[in-house]
Scaffold this motif. Structure first.
Motif, PDB file in Angstrom:
ATOM      1  N   ALA A 105       0.839  -1.188   0.000  1.00 15.34           N
ATOM      2  CA  ALA A 105       0.000   0.000   0.000  1.00 15.34           C
ATOM      3  C   ALA A 105       0.879   1.244   0.000  1.00 15.34           C
ATOM      4  CB  ALA A 105      -0.899  -0.009   1.226  1.00 15.34           C
ATOM      5  N   LYS A 106       0.319   2.365  -0.457  1.00 13.77           N
ATOM      6  CA  LYS A 106       1.054   3.615  -0.479  1.00 13.77           C
ATOM      7  C   LYS A 106       1.460   3.983   0.943  1.00 13.77           C
ATOM      8  CE  LYS A 106       0.777   8.356  -2.166  1.00 13.77           C
ATOM      9  NZ  LYS A 106      -0.065   9.370  -2.857  1.00 13.77           N
ATOM     10  N   PRO A 107       2.754   4.287   1.153  1.00 11.56           N
ATOM     11  CA  PRO A 107       3.204   4.556   2.521  1.00 11.56           C
ATOM     12  C   PRO A 107       2.660   5.867   3.058  1.00 11.56           C
ATOM     13  CG  PRO A 107       4.932   5.070   0.945  1.00 11.56           C
ATOM     14  CD  PRO A 107       3.836   4.400   0.164  1.00 11.56           C
ATOM     15  N   ALA A 108       2.594   5.948   4.376  1.00 14.04           N
ATOM     16  CA  ALA A 108       2.173   7.190   5.012  1.00 14.04           C
ATOM     17  C   ALA A 108       3.238   8.258   4.777  1.00 14.04           C
ATOM     18  CB  ALA A 108       1.971   6.959   6.506  1.00 14.04           C
ATOM     19  N   VAL A 109       2.833   9.502   4.882  1.00 19.00           N
ATOM     20  CA  VAL A 109       3.760  10.615   4.677  1.00 19.00           C
ATOM     21  C   VAL A 109       4.958  10.471   5.613  1.00 19.00           C
ATOM     22  CG1 VAL A 109       4.042  13.116   4.792  1.00 19.00           C
ATOM     23  CG2 VAL A 109       1.904  12.140   3.942  1.00 19.00           C
ATOM     24  N   GLY A 110       6.138  10.579   5.064  1.00 17.66           N
ATOM     25  CA  GLY A 110       7.351  10.473   5.863  1.00 17.66           C
ATOM     26  C   GLY A 110       7.855   9.065   6.057  1.00 17.66           C
ATOM     27  N   GLN A 111       7.103   8.057   5.560  1.00 22.51           N
ATOM     28  CA  GLN A 111       7.514   6.667   5.694  1.00 22.51           C
ATOM     29  C   GLN A 111       8.171   6.179   4.396  1.00 22.51           C
ATOM     30  OE1 GLN A 111       7.277   4.771   8.597  1.00 22.51           O
ATOM     31  NE2 GLN A 111       6.792   6.817   9.383  1.00 22.51           N
ATOM     32  N   PRO A 112       9.125   5.245   4.488  1.00 24.99           N
ATOM     33  CA  PRO A 112       9.779   4.733   3.278  1.00 24.99           C
ATOM     34  C   PRO A 112       8.810   3.929   2.419  1.00 24.99           C
ATOM     35  CG  PRO A 112      10.397   3.420   5.190  1.00 24.99           C
ATOM     36  CD  PRO A 112       9.639   4.604   5.713  1.00 24.99           C
ATOM     37  N   ARG A 113       9.071   3.920   1.126  1.00 30.77           N
ATOM     38  CA  ARG A 113       8.241   3.162   0.188  1.00 30.77           C
ATOM     39  C   ARG A 113       8.908   1.832  -0.141  1.00 30.77           C
ATOM     40  NH1 ARG A 113       7.774   2.702  -5.520  1.00 30.77           N
ATOM     41  NH2 ARG A 113       9.440   4.220  -5.875  1.00 30.77           N
ATOM     42  N   GLN A 114       8.161   0.748  -0.014  1.00 28.33           N
ATOM     43  CA  GLN A 114       8.702  -0.554  -0.394  1.00 28.33           C
ATOM     44  C   GLN A 114       8.785  -0.622  -1.911  1.00 28.33           C
ATOM     45  OE1 GLN A 114       6.747  -4.003   1.282  1.00 28.33           O
ATOM     46  NE2 GLN A 114       7.523  -5.298  -0.366  1.00 28.33           N
ATOM     47  N   ILE A 115       9.964  -0.912  -2.438  1.00 26.35           N
ATOM     48  CA  ILE A 115      10.155  -0.933  -3.881  1.00 26.35           C
ATOM     49  C   ILE A 115      10.541  -2.334  -4.348  1.00 26.35           C
ATOM     50  CG2 ILE A 115      10.888   1.484  -3.887  1.00 26.35           C
ATOM     51  CD1 ILE A 115      13.781   0.424  -4.386  1.00 26.35           C
ATOM     52  N   THR A 116      10.479  -2.521  -5.649  1.00 23.18           N
ATOM     53  CA  THR A 116      10.922  -3.772  -6.261  1.00 23.18           C
ATOM     54  C   THR A 116      12.252  -3.529  -6.961  1.00 23.18           C
ATOM     55  OG1 THR A 116       9.879  -3.357  -8.407  1.00 23.18           O
ATOM     56  CG2 THR A 116       8.501  -4.376  -6.684  1.00 23.18           C
ATOM     57  N   TRP A 117      12.962  -4.596  -7.201  1.00 23.70           N
ATOM     58  CA  TRP A 117      14.240  -4.487  -7.914  1.00 23.70           C
ATOM     59  C   TRP A 117      14.037  -3.987  -9.344  1.00 23.70           C
ATOM     60  CZ3 TRP A 117      19.041  -4.871  -5.868  1.00 23.70           C
ATOM     61  CH2 TRP A 117      19.134  -5.385  -4.561  1.00 23.70           C
ATOM     62  N   GLU A 118      12.896  -4.329  -9.926  1.00 23.66           N
ATOM     63  CA  GLU A 118      12.621  -3.907 -11.296  1.00 23.66           C
ATOM     64  C   GLU A 118      12.574  -2.390 -11.428  1.00 23.66           C
ATOM     65  OE1 GLU A 118      11.005  -6.227  -9.650  1.00 23.66           O
ATOM     66  OE2 GLU A 118      11.296  -8.065 -10.808  1.00 23.66           O
ATOM     67  N   GLU A 119      12.168  -1.702 -10.369  1.00 28.28           N
ATOM     68  CA  GLU A 119      12.072  -0.239 -10.412  1.00 28.28           C
ATOM     69  C   GLU A 119      13.438   0.429 -10.533  1.00 28.28           C
ATOM     70  OE1 GLU A 119       8.988   1.661  -7.726  1.00 28.28           O
ATOM     71  OE2 GLU A 119       9.005  -0.371  -6.913  1.00 28.28           O
ATOM     72  N   LEU A 120      14.483  -0.296 -10.228  1.00 28.88           N
ATOM     73  CA  LEU A 120      15.832   0.262 -10.292  1.00 28.88           C
ATOM     74  C   LEU A 120      16.388   0.265 -11.713  1.00 28.88           C
ATOM     75  CD1 LEU A 120      17.348  -1.469  -7.126  1.00 28.88           C
ATOM     76  CD2 LEU A 120      16.342   0.820  -7.297  1.00 28.88           C
ATOM     77  N   VAL A 121      15.716  -0.454 -12.611  1.00 32.14           N
ATOM     78  CA  VAL A 121      16.184  -0.583 -13.995  1.00 32.14           C
ATOM     79  C   VAL A 121      15.380   0.336 -14.908  1.00 32.14           C
ATOM     80  CG1 VAL A 121      16.550  -2.167 -15.922  1.00 32.14           C
ATOM     81  CG2 VAL A 121      16.779  -2.986 -13.565  1.00 32.14           C
ATOM     82  N   PRO A 122      16.036   1.239 -15.666  1.00 36.78           N
ATOM     83  CA  PRO A 122      15.303   2.082 -16.618  1.00 36.78           C
ATOM     84  C   PRO A 122      14.522   1.216 -17.611  1.00 36.78           C
ATOM     85  CG  PRO A 122      17.549   2.877 -16.342  1.00 36.78           C
ATOM     86  CD  PRO A 122      17.479   1.555 -15.638  1.00 36.78           C
ATOM     87  N   LYS A 123      13.289   1.610 -17.909  1.00 39.75           N
ATOM     88  CA  LYS A 123      12.420   0.801 -18.757  1.00 39.75           C
ATOM     89  C   LYS A 123      12.979   0.611 -20.164  1.00 39.75           C
ATOM     90  CE  LYS A 123       8.150   2.099 -16.322  1.00 39.75           C
ATOM     91  NZ  LYS A 123       7.967   0.791 -15.694  1.00 39.75           N
ATOM     92  N   ASP A 124      13.757   1.569 -20.651  1.00 42.29           N
ATOM     93  CA  ASP A 124      14.249   1.489 -22.024  1.00 42.29           C
ATOM     94  C   ASP A 124      15.640   0.852 -22.131  1.00 42.29           C
ATOM     95  OD1 ASP A 124      15.645   3.514 -20.789  1.00 42.29           O
ATOM     96  OD2 ASP A 124      15.400   4.975 -22.414  1.00 42.29           O
ATOM     97  N   TRP A 125      16.154   0.321 -21.026  1.00 41.02           N
ATOM     98  CA  TRP A 125      17.501  -0.273 -21.071  1.00 41.02           C
ATOM     99  C   TRP A 125      17.443  -1.700 -21.582  1.00 41.02           C
ATOM    100  CZ3 TRP A 125      20.267  -3.706 -17.374  1.00 41.02           C
ATOM    101  CH2 TRP A 125      21.626  -3.834 -17.708  1.00 41.02           C
ATOM    102  N   ASP A 126      18.219  -1.982 -22.627  1.00 40.47           N
ATOM    103  CA  ASP A 126      18.295  -3.323 -23.198  1.00 40.47           C
ATOM    104  C   ASP A 126      19.765  -3.701 -23.362  1.00 40.47           C
ATOM    105  OD1 ASP A 126      18.108  -5.699 -24.517  1.00 40.47           O
ATOM    106  OD2 ASP A 126      17.258  -4.878 -26.363  1.00 40.47           O
ATOM    107  N   PRO A 127      20.353  -4.370 -22.364  1.00 37.74           N
ATOM    108  CA  PRO A 127      21.780  -4.695 -22.413  1.00 37.74           C
ATOM    109  C   PRO A 127      22.134  -5.679 -23.521  1.00 37.74           C
ATOM    110  CG  PRO A 127      20.738  -5.853 -20.612  1.00 37.74           C
ATOM    111  CD  PRO A 127      19.713  -4.896 -21.150  1.00 37.74           C
TER     112      PRO A 127
END
Length: 213
Positions: free
Chosen positions: A56-78
């Protein structure tokens, strides 16, 4: 105390495959021992367990749980520079195989980060690769998305490695699974265990429990 690099020597094309595996690029079938397919950001231990629903969306001031996929630019194709190559025509003794390996390693080490993540307060699960220890506690480490990365297999791409400095030492060992919470920065770091594209000043490092706790 610095931890020695225990990465074993493996064949060129197995290494190429593993370099791609960390970015979750299963569609690029370059044969040989990929990272665990069932490993996910919300289930870093892998296996058949279904991934829980998005946090769920974190409360104000709280960290957001992220996925590893979010760390990779969508247009990157190695793999784009290597498409159309007939890898079956080469063997490990062919100088071209080593040249290809070196080129792929360069692509992996220079994998671009996602600028939108810079400065975000995040929470992410992963596996510990110790870099520094003091009095039995890990004081600096890499966080990676799947078991064995950087130790039993080659490092993932730089955008799938986090360089973590916890506020205080943590009593964990290599490949322990943890939750890391803190400020994420797009900052490169070269270590003997791998090149990381992100840095986290961790406010907490806690044991992974299989859920967002």
């Amino acid at each position: 105390m610095r931890i020695a690099n225990k990465t074993p020597t493996i064949h060129a094309f197995a290494r190429l495959s593993l370099l791609l595996a960390g970015a979750g690029l299963a569609a690029v079938a370059w044969a040989a021992e990929p990272a665990p397919k069932d490993t996910t950001a919300t289930n870093p231990l892998g296996g058949k367990t279904a991934a829980p629903a998005a946090a769920a969306k974190p409360a104000v001031g709280q960290p957001r749980q992220i996925t590893w996929e979010e760390l990779v630019p969508k247009d990157w194709d190695p793999a784009k520079e290597f498409k159309g190559m007939d890898l079956s025509a080469l063997d490990d003794g062919d100088p071209r195989a080593n040249e290809l390996l070196m080129k792929m390693q360069e692509v992996s080490n220079n994998a671009p980060t996602n600028p939108a993540m810079n400065g975000a307060e995040i929470k992410i699960p992963g596996f510990i690769v110790p870099l520094e220890e003091a009095k039995g506690e890990v004081t600096e480490f890499l966080l990676v998305p799947y078991f064995g990365a950087c130790i039993h297999t080659p490092p993932p791409p730089a955008n799938q490695i986090l360089h973590v400095i916890p506020q205080k030492g943590a009593k964990f060992r290599a490949m322990d699974t943890v939750w890391v919470t803190g400020k994420l920065q797009t900052k490169r770091n070269d270590s003997m265990m791998g090149v990381s594209g992100y840095h986290v000043s961790a406010s907490s490092v806690t044991k992974y429990t299989g859920g967002a706790k």
